[in-house]
Design an enzyme around this catalytic site. Structure first.
Site, PDB file in Angstrom:
ATOM      1  N   LYS A  25      71.479 -38.815  13.478  1.00 17.94           N
ATOM      2  CA  LYS A  25      70.864 -39.870  14.297  1.00 17.94           C
ATOM      3  C   LYS A  25      70.364 -41.024  13.413  1.00 17.94           C
ATOM      4  O   LYS A  25      70.595 -42.198  13.692  1.00 17.94           O
ATOM      5  CB  LYS A  25      69.699 -39.263  15.097  1.00 17.94           C
ATOM      6  CG  LYS A  25      68.736 -40.268  15.704  1.00 17.94           C
ATOM      7  CD  LYS A  25      69.349 -40.996  16.868  1.00 17.94           C
ATOM      8  CE  LYS A  25      68.541 -42.219  17.253  1.00 17.94           C
ATOM      9  NZ  LYS A  25      69.201 -43.044  18.243  1.00 17.94           N
ATOM     10  N   CYS A  58      64.400 -49.222  17.628  1.00 15.88           N
ATOM     11  CA  CYS A  58      64.930 -48.193  16.714  1.00 15.88           C
ATOM     12  C   CYS A  58      65.391 -48.698  15.343  1.00 15.88           C
ATOM     13  O   CYS A  58      65.049 -48.102  14.330  1.00 15.88           O
ATOM     14  CB  CYS A  58      66.078 -47.467  17.393  1.00 15.88           C
ATOM     15  SG  CYS A  58      65.554 -46.571  18.855  1.00 15.88           S
TER      16      CYS A  58
HETATM   17  N1  LIG Z   1      63.704 -46.487  23.411  1.00 16.12           N
HETATM   18  C1  LIG Z   1      64.906 -46.304  22.931  1.00 16.12           C
HETATM   19  O1  LIG Z   1      65.802 -47.091  23.152  1.00 16.12           O
HETATM   20  C2  LIG Z   1      65.236 -45.066  22.109  1.00 16.12           C
HETATM   21  C3  LIG Z   1      66.578 -44.749  21.849  1.00 16.12           C
HETATM   22  C4  LIG Z   1      66.858 -43.603  21.113  1.00 16.12           C
HETATM   23  C5  LIG Z   1      65.816 -42.818  20.642  1.00 16.12           C
HETATM   24  N2  LIG Z   1      64.522 -43.170  20.883  1.00 16.12           N
HETATM   25  C6  LIG Z   1      63.447 -42.292  20.377  1.00 16.12           C
HETATM   26  O2  LIG Z   1      62.884 -41.560  21.466  1.00 16.12           O
HETATM   27  C7  LIG Z   1      61.484 -41.364  21.251  1.00 16.12           C
HETATM   28  C8  LIG Z   1      60.710 -41.894  22.441  1.00 16.12           C
HETATM   29  O3  LIG Z   1      60.916 -43.285  22.525  1.00 16.12           O
HETATM   30  P1  LIG Z   1      60.455 -44.133  23.789  1.00 16.12           P
HETATM   31  O4  LIG Z   1      61.018 -45.501  23.609  1.00 16.12           O
HETATM   32  O5  LIG Z   1      60.743 -43.371  25.029  1.00 16.12           O
HETATM   33  O6  LIG Z   1      58.864 -44.155  23.522  1.00 16.12           O
HETATM   34  P2  LIG Z   1      57.727 -44.598  24.587  1.00 16.12           P
HETATM   35  O7  LIG Z   1      56.583 -45.039  23.756  1.00 16.12           O
HETATM   36  O8  LIG Z   1      58.307 -45.508  25.603  1.00 16.12           O
HETATM   37  O9  LIG Z   1      57.357 -43.230  25.328  1.00 16.12           O
HETATM   38  C9  LIG Z   1      56.625 -42.188  24.773  1.00 16.12           C
HETATM   39  C10 LIG Z   1      55.646 -41.689  25.831  1.00 16.12           C
HETATM   40  O10 LIG Z   1      55.064 -40.470  25.400  1.00 16.12           O
HETATM   41  C11 LIG Z   1      53.711 -40.429  25.816  1.00 16.12           C
HETATM   42  N3  LIG Z   1      53.022 -39.413  25.007  1.00 16.12           N
HETATM   43  C12 LIG Z   1      52.677 -39.453  23.691  1.00 16.12           C
HETATM   44  N4  LIG Z   1      52.117 -38.302  23.302  1.00 16.12           N
HETATM   45  C13 LIG Z   1      52.098 -37.471  24.372  1.00 16.12           C
HETATM   46  C14 LIG Z   1      51.649 -36.150  24.597  1.00 16.12           C
HETATM   47  N5  LIG Z   1      51.133 -35.414  23.612  1.00 16.12           N
HETATM   48  N6  LIG Z   1      51.771 -35.638  25.839  1.00 16.12           N
HETATM   49  C15 LIG Z   1      52.308 -36.356  26.844  1.00 16.12           C
HETATM   50  N7  LIG Z   1      52.760 -37.623  26.693  1.00 16.12           N
HETATM   51  C16 LIG Z   1      52.670 -38.178  25.479  1.00 16.12           C
HETATM   52  C17 LIG Z   1      53.238 -41.842  25.600  1.00 16.12           C
HETATM   53  O11 LIG Z   1      52.087 -42.132  26.335  1.00 16.12           O
HETATM   54  C18 LIG Z   1      54.471 -42.632  26.069  1.00 16.12           C
HETATM   55  O12 LIG Z   1      54.416 -42.975  27.432  1.00 16.12           O
HETATM   56  C19 LIG Z   1      61.156 -42.044  19.924  1.00 16.12           C
HETATM   57  O13 LIG Z   1      61.182 -41.113  18.907  1.00 16.12           O
HETATM   58  C20 LIG Z   1      62.284 -43.032  19.774  1.00 16.12           C
HETATM   59  O14 LIG Z   1      62.521 -43.360  18.415  1.00 16.12           O
HETATM   60  C21 LIG Z   1      64.218 -44.251  21.635  1.00 16.12           C
END
Ligand SMILES: NC(=O)c1ccc[n+]([C@@H]2O[C@H](COP(=O)([O-])OP(=O)(O)OC[C@H]3O[C@@H](n4cnc5c(N)ncnc54)[C@H](O)[C@@H]3O)[C@@H](O)[C@H]2O)c1
Length: 418
Positions: free
Chosen positions: A204, A258
């Site tokens: 990844k 990312c």
């Molecule tokens: N956004 C993208 O396009 C994308 C693409 C591929 C991978 N990712 C990866 O996926 C992961 C998530 O990204 P995202 O964009 O969805 O992040 P985000 O910040 O939009 O969502 C994360 C959510 O998790 C919640 N959270 C945090 N700790 C928590 C806990 N202990 N219990 C319950 N809820 C909790 C936060 O409040 C938040 O709403 C990251 O590691 C990111 O690098 C994101």
């Protein structure tokens, strides 16, 4: 299956909806109460095509609800961790993942499968499996199972890509990978490739690092082209006619959630490195300064006083046709300009809080810098815009202007030909 998705953000909410609409019973755990309330009322807190209709459908079928109460995850067979993994001072903050694992340890039954979808540094999934073993007194591969299933979707096309993208799934033990593969088969139509957890983590991160380094190389070419009197966009187009060459697009910088983060995640657990990846990051992070240098050059040529000048930035989003400003180089550019010029204006048709109209934003302005390749900016009436401006300087940070408009002092990243 009864599935618990932890973290209902850009990745977690669509994933939860997808599992629910594939016939599973899904509970979404989210720490933000406002988010939980909104989701349960049938409205997503993120912008994504189709999301509200799909969310309403799974709520109506009673297949999904969101909660802030970890106890609601009792009886769940599968936990999917989708929390954020941000950078703090260029170092990954894994506390959200660790907190999610601690929550799982409190409610997990024997036989459970834990999947980490969050992007994490190599070695993290194994470390989290060991933490679960310590906290639960059970053993991975025997009493419970842990896998990493990194996410490749692109915001704006998530529901399509969740189904049709191929996926890499890595298990801490082989059985974990097999169980996770079976789970994702509920909706994935693309290929699923199985490996170990650390390889999946590295894959990844390598994917996004490849793109970041390739863009840095394109930016280096752009910088050289500026000095050699060459249009780098023409040069790249010609170089890419070679069957084994694929140079990416240079520009004012790399943004989004990312790409600016994942190369640092890749490096974070390594003791030694060659430095290429870090250098590429620095090149891409420095590109707004290159655009600024072009602006200063133009102002010097026209004897424009920087301190009394008005500069308009076109586009705040990190890429064209979206409203996403996360890590946007346009924001960095604005920050660099503030205090140096009299006024910095921004216009982005996708983003509130910027000027209401292009005309408003350019009226009396001395220079325009194109920072985002929105469709709207590709065929502008430069004669009309020029008439509204005080001085006609145009800096193209995205390579969207083929022929410099008449009457403008034009400069662009990678445009040594003008
Ligand atoms: N956004 C993208 O396009 C994308 C693409 C591929 C991978 N990712 C990866 O996926 C992961 C998530 O990204 P995202 O964009 O969805 O992040 P985000 O910040 O939009 O969502 C994360 C959510 O998790 C919640 N959270 C945090 N700790 C928590 C806990 N202990 N219990 C319950 N809820 C909790 C936060 O409040 C938040 O709403 C990251 O590691 C990111 O690098 C994101």
């Amino acid at each position: 299956m009864k599935i618990g998705v932890i973290g209902l953000g850009y990745i977690g909410l669509p994933t939860a909806i997808m599992f629910a609409s594939s016939g599973h019973q899904v509970v979404g755990l989210e720490i933000r109460e406002d988010v939980v309330r909104k989701i349960n009322s049938g409205k997503a807190h993120i912008i994504e095509p189709e999301i509200n209709e799909r969310l309403k459908a799974v709520i109506a079928e009673e297949r999904f609800y969101a909660t802030t109460r970890p106890e609601d995850l009792r009886g769940v067979n599968v936990f999917i961790v989708c929390v954020q993994t941000p950078l703090v001072d260029d170092k990954p903050d894994l506390s959200y993942v660790e907190n999610a694992i601690r929550t799982i340890a409190e409610v997990m039954d024997r036989g459970a499968l834990v999947v980490i979808e969050s992007t994490v540094p190599p070695g993290t999934t194994v470390k989290m499996a060991r933490l679960l073993e310590t906290l639960s007194g059970m053993r991975e591969g025997i009493d419970f199972y842990v896998a990493h299933a990194p996410e490749r979707v692109m915001p704006g096309r998530i529901f399509r890509e969740l189904v049709y993208n191929s996926r890499i799934i890595g298990g801490v033990s082989h059985k974990s990978a097999i169980l996770a593969e079976r789970l994702y088969r509920s909706f994935v139509k693309g290929e699923i490739y199985i490996t170990d957890a650390t390889t999946a983590e590295m894959v990844k991160l390598m994917e996004n690092t490849f793109r970041d380094v390739n863009i840095a190389l394109a930016n280096e070419f752009a910088y050289l082209a500026q000095q050699y009197g060459v249009n780098v966009f023409e040069a790249i187009k010609l170089a890419n006619t070679h069957p084994r060459v694929n140079i990416h697009v240079p520009g004012i910088g790399v943004g989004g959630h990312c790409l600016p983060k994942d190369p640092y995640l890749l490096l974070s657990n390594a003791k030694k490195e060659f430095g290429l990846i870090r250098l590429a990051r620095r090149i891409n992070e420095g590109m707004p300064k290159i655009a600024l240098a072009l602006l200063f050059e133009a102002f010097e040529q026209l004897n424009i006083d920087l301190a009394t000048s008005i500069v308009t930035i076109l586009g705040l989003a990190y890429k064209g046709d979206t409203d996403d400003t996360r890590n946007s180089p346009a924001l960095k550019l604005r920050e660099l300009l503030e205090g140096k010029v009299l006024e910095v204006r921004t216009y982005d048709p996708y983003i509130r809080g910027t000027h209401n109209s292009l005309e408003d934003a350019v009226k009396g302005s001395d220079a325009i810098i194109i920072a985002t390749d929105h469709r709207e900016f590709k065929n502008l009436d430069w004669d009309k815009i020029g008439k509204l401006m005080r001085t006609k300087v145009l800096i193209d940070g995205r390579g969207i202007i083929d022929r410099p408009p008449r009457g403008f002092l034009f400069k662009g990243i990678g445009r040594g030909d003008v």
